[in-house]
Design a protein around this motif. Structure first.
Motif, PDB file in Angstrom:
ATOM      1  N   ASP A   1      80.979  43.952  67.649  1.00  0.00           N
ATOM      2  CA  ASP A   1      80.598  43.268  66.403  1.00  0.00           C
ATOM      3  C   ASP A   1      80.748  44.193  65.205  1.00  0.00           C
ATOM      4  N   ILE A   2      80.339  45.443  65.357  1.00  0.00           N
ATOM      5  CA  ILE A   2      80.450  46.422  64.268  1.00  0.00           C
ATOM      6  C   ILE A   2      81.920  46.646  63.919  1.00  0.00           C
ATOM      7  N   ARG A   3      82.768  46.791  64.941  1.00  0.00           N
ATOM      8  CA  ARG A   3      84.211  46.975  64.684  1.00  0.00           C
ATOM      9  C   ARG A   3      84.789  45.764  63.959  1.00  0.00           C
ATOM     10  N   ASN A   4      84.434  44.553  64.419  1.00  0.00           N
ATOM     11  CA  ASN A   4      84.939  43.332  63.774  1.00  0.00           C
ATOM     12  C   ASN A   4      84.454  43.229  62.330  1.00  0.00           C
TER      13      ASN A   4
ATOM     14  N   SER B   1      90.380  17.560  62.272  1.00  0.00           N
ATOM     15  CA  SER B   1      90.872  18.766  61.614  1.00  0.00           C
ATOM     16  C   SER B   1      90.969  18.514  60.116  1.00  0.00           C
ATOM     17  N   LEU B   2      90.623  19.532  59.321  1.00  0.00           N
ATOM     18  CA  LEU B   2      90.695  19.441  57.867  1.00  0.00           C
ATOM     19  C   LEU B   2      91.663  20.511  57.361  1.00  0.00           C
ATOM     20  N   PRO B   3      92.965  20.228  57.400  1.00  0.00           N
ATOM     21  CA  PRO B   3      93.942  21.242  57.005  1.00  0.00           C
ATOM     22  C   PRO B   3      93.994  21.452  55.494  1.00  0.00           C
ATOM     23  N   VAL B   4      94.078  22.734  55.108  1.00  0.00           N
ATOM     24  CA  VAL B   4      94.246  23.123  53.707  1.00  0.00           C
ATOM     25  C   VAL B   4      95.233  24.283  53.660  1.00  0.00           C
ATOM     26  N   LEU B   5      95.837  24.482  52.512  1.00  0.00           N
ATOM     27  CA  LEU B   5      96.704  25.632  52.291  1.00  0.00           C
ATOM     28  C   LEU B   5      95.891  26.642  51.495  1.00  0.00           C
ATOM     29  N   ALA B   6      95.552  27.778  52.118  1.00  0.00           N
ATOM     30  CA  ALA B   6      94.676  28.756  51.471  1.00  0.00           C
ATOM     31  C   ALA B   6      94.839  30.116  52.119  1.00  0.00           C
ATOM     32  N   ASP B   7      94.240  31.122  51.500  1.00  0.00           N
ATOM     33  CA  ASP B   7      94.142  32.459  52.065  1.00  0.00           C
ATOM     34  C   ASP B   7      92.811  32.511  52.826  1.00  0.00           C
ATOM     35  N   GLN B   8      92.859  32.769  54.116  1.00  0.00           N
ATOM     36  CA  GLN B   8      91.663  32.699  54.955  1.00  0.00           C
ATOM     37  C   GLN B   8      90.565  33.658  54.514  1.00  0.00           C
ATOM     38  N   VAL B   9      90.908  34.907  54.237  1.00  0.00           N
ATOM     39  CA  VAL B   9      89.893  35.896  53.861  1.00  0.00           C
ATOM     40  C   VAL B   9      89.186  35.472  52.578  1.00  0.00           C
ATOM     41  N   HIS B  10      89.953  34.999  51.604  1.00  0.00           N
ATOM     42  CA  HIS B  10      89.352  34.570  50.347  1.00  0.00           C
ATOM     43  C   HIS B  10      88.467  33.335  50.536  1.00  0.00           C
ATOM     44  N   LEU B  11      88.930  32.385  51.324  1.00  0.00           N
ATOM     45  CA  LEU B  11      88.136  31.185  51.563  1.00  0.00           C
ATOM     46  C   LEU B  11      86.839  31.530  52.297  1.00  0.00           C
ATOM     47  N   GLU B  12      86.920  32.406  53.285  1.00  0.00           N
ATOM     48  CA  GLU B  12      85.712  32.860  53.979  1.00  0.00           C
ATOM     49  C   GLU B  12      84.767  33.557  53.005  1.00  0.00           C
ATOM     50  N   GLN B  13      85.310  34.347  52.088  1.00  0.00           N
ATOM     51  CA  GLN B  13      84.484  35.061  51.131  1.00  0.00           C
ATOM     52  C   GLN B  13      83.733  34.108  50.211  1.00  0.00           C
ATOM     53  N   VAL B  14      84.385  33.033  49.791  1.00  0.00           N
ATOM     54  CA  VAL B  14      83.726  32.030  48.952  1.00  0.00           C
ATOM     55  C   VAL B  14      82.531  31.435  49.693  1.00  0.00           C
ATOM     56  N   ILE B  15      82.742  31.020  50.930  1.00  0.00           N
ATOM     57  CA  ILE B  15      81.672  30.407  51.719  1.00  0.00           C
ATOM     58  C   ILE B  15      80.544  31.409  51.946  1.00  0.00           C
ATOM     59  N   LEU B  16      80.906  32.636  52.299  1.00  0.00           N
ATOM     60  CA  LEU B  16      79.914  33.684  52.542  1.00  0.00           C
ATOM     61  C   LEU B  16      79.089  33.968  51.290  1.00  0.00           C
TER      62      LEU B  16
ATOM     63  N   ILE C   1      78.885  35.377  60.727  1.00  0.00           N
ATOM     64  CA  ILE C   1      78.248  36.363  59.860  1.00  0.00           C
ATOM     65  C   ILE C   1      76.983  35.779  59.236  1.00  0.00           C
ATOM     66  N   ILE C   2      77.094  34.561  58.736  1.00  0.00           N
ATOM     67  CA  ILE C   2      75.969  33.919  58.056  1.00  0.00           C
ATOM     68  C   ILE C   2      74.799  33.718  59.007  1.00  0.00           C
ATOM     69  N   ASP C   3      75.096  33.354  60.252  1.00  0.00           N
ATOM     70  CA  ASP C   3      74.045  33.066  61.229  1.00  0.00           C
ATOM     71  C   ASP C   3      73.130  34.259  61.449  1.00  0.00           C
ATOM     72  N   SER C   4      73.698  35.445  61.610  1.00  0.00           N
ATOM     73  CA  SER C   4      72.850  36.623  61.845  1.00  0.00           C
ATOM     74  C   SER C   4      72.020  36.956  60.602  1.00  0.00           C
TER      75      SER C   4
ATOM     76  N   LEU D   1      78.555  32.086  48.618  1.00  0.00           N
ATOM     77  CA  LEU D   1      77.694  30.952  48.263  1.00  0.00           C
ATOM     78  C   LEU D   1      76.480  30.872  49.193  1.00  0.00           C
ATOM     79  N   ALA D   2      76.708  31.111  50.485  1.00  0.00           N
ATOM     80  CA  ALA D   2      75.595  31.067  51.443  1.00  0.00           C
ATOM     81  C   ALA D   2      74.598  32.200  51.199  1.00  0.00           C
ATOM     82  N   ILE D   3      75.090  33.394  50.976  1.00  0.00           N
ATOM     83  CA  ILE D   3      74.193  34.533  50.723  1.00  0.00           C
ATOM     84  C   ILE D   3      73.420  34.309  49.431  1.00  0.00           C
ATOM     85  N   ASN D   4      74.080  33.783  48.409  1.00  0.00           N
ATOM     86  CA  ASN D   4      73.404  33.463  47.157  1.00  0.00           C
ATOM     87  C   ASN D   4      72.282  32.456  47.405  1.00  0.00           C
TER      88      ASN D   4
END
Length: 182
Positions: free
Chosen positions: A17-20, A79-94, A59-62, A96-99
């Motif tokens: 988990d730490i490496r990931n 399935s909900l397909p979108v054209l996006a950059d995965q890291v950036h999309l994950e960062q947005v969700i993360l 990440i959010i769960d822990s 907003l959740a942390i906020n």
């Protein structure tokens, strides 16, 4: 490790988990650096929003467990397909959740609740909804909440963060052409 005998399997899981998380942090820093410089091309590819949310939930769960926040999720059945950059999309969700979790820091113990849902909002629109039982955004901050170093918890004894999370969300949203509603 101090247990007799030590639980090596659990230690191996924790180290994985730490490496990931380390790899993910490096990806975020590199992607954000590119976003700021605007010189790095985004890795735009077709993604399933449900999969992106599931990855981010790890990440959010822990963090939610650590903060005593009850987390519920609901994914669209298809399935909900979108054209996006995965890291950036994950960062947005993360972010907003942390906020949202930060907004619940003054809630009574065990009363913090957050839900994350995905849905088809119309063809070709996909919606990710993040709702929390926090204090909400004060009316006088609504116009400035996405500016750098704007903090909603300035009066809190244990203030969280630097006030960059939502400004990062705003910058990524503009690049990915996402619509953020408060």
């Amino acid at each position: 490790l101090q247990a007799a005998p030590p639980n090596i399997e659990r230690v191996t899981e924790i180290l994985a988990d730490i490496r990931n998380d380390d790899r993910r942090a490096a990806d975020i820093i590199n992607h954000f650096r590119g976003l700021l410089k605007k010189s790095e091309a985004l890795e735009m590819k077709e993604l399933d929003v449900n999969d992106v949310v599931r990855n981010t939930l790890r990440i959010i769960d822990s963090e939610a467990m650590k903060r005593g926040v009850s987390l519920s999720t609901s994914h669209a059945e298809r399935s909900l397909p979108v054209l996006a950059d995965q890291v950036h999309l994950e960062q947005v969700i993360l972010n907003l959740a942390i906020n949202g979790m930060d907004a619940m820091q003054n809630c009574a113990a065990g009363s913090g609740k957050m839900s994350i849902e995905t849905a088809l909002a119309g063809d070709p629109e996909v919606e990710v909804s993040i709702a929390d039982s926090g204090t909400g955004i004060p009316a006088d901050k609504l116009n400035t909440v996405f500016r750098e170093f704007t903090r909603l918890d300035e009066g809190a004894r244990e203030a969280q963060g630097l006030g960059l999370g939502l400004s990062i969300v705003d910058r990524i949203a503009r690049v990915l052409r996402l619509e953020i509603q408060i």
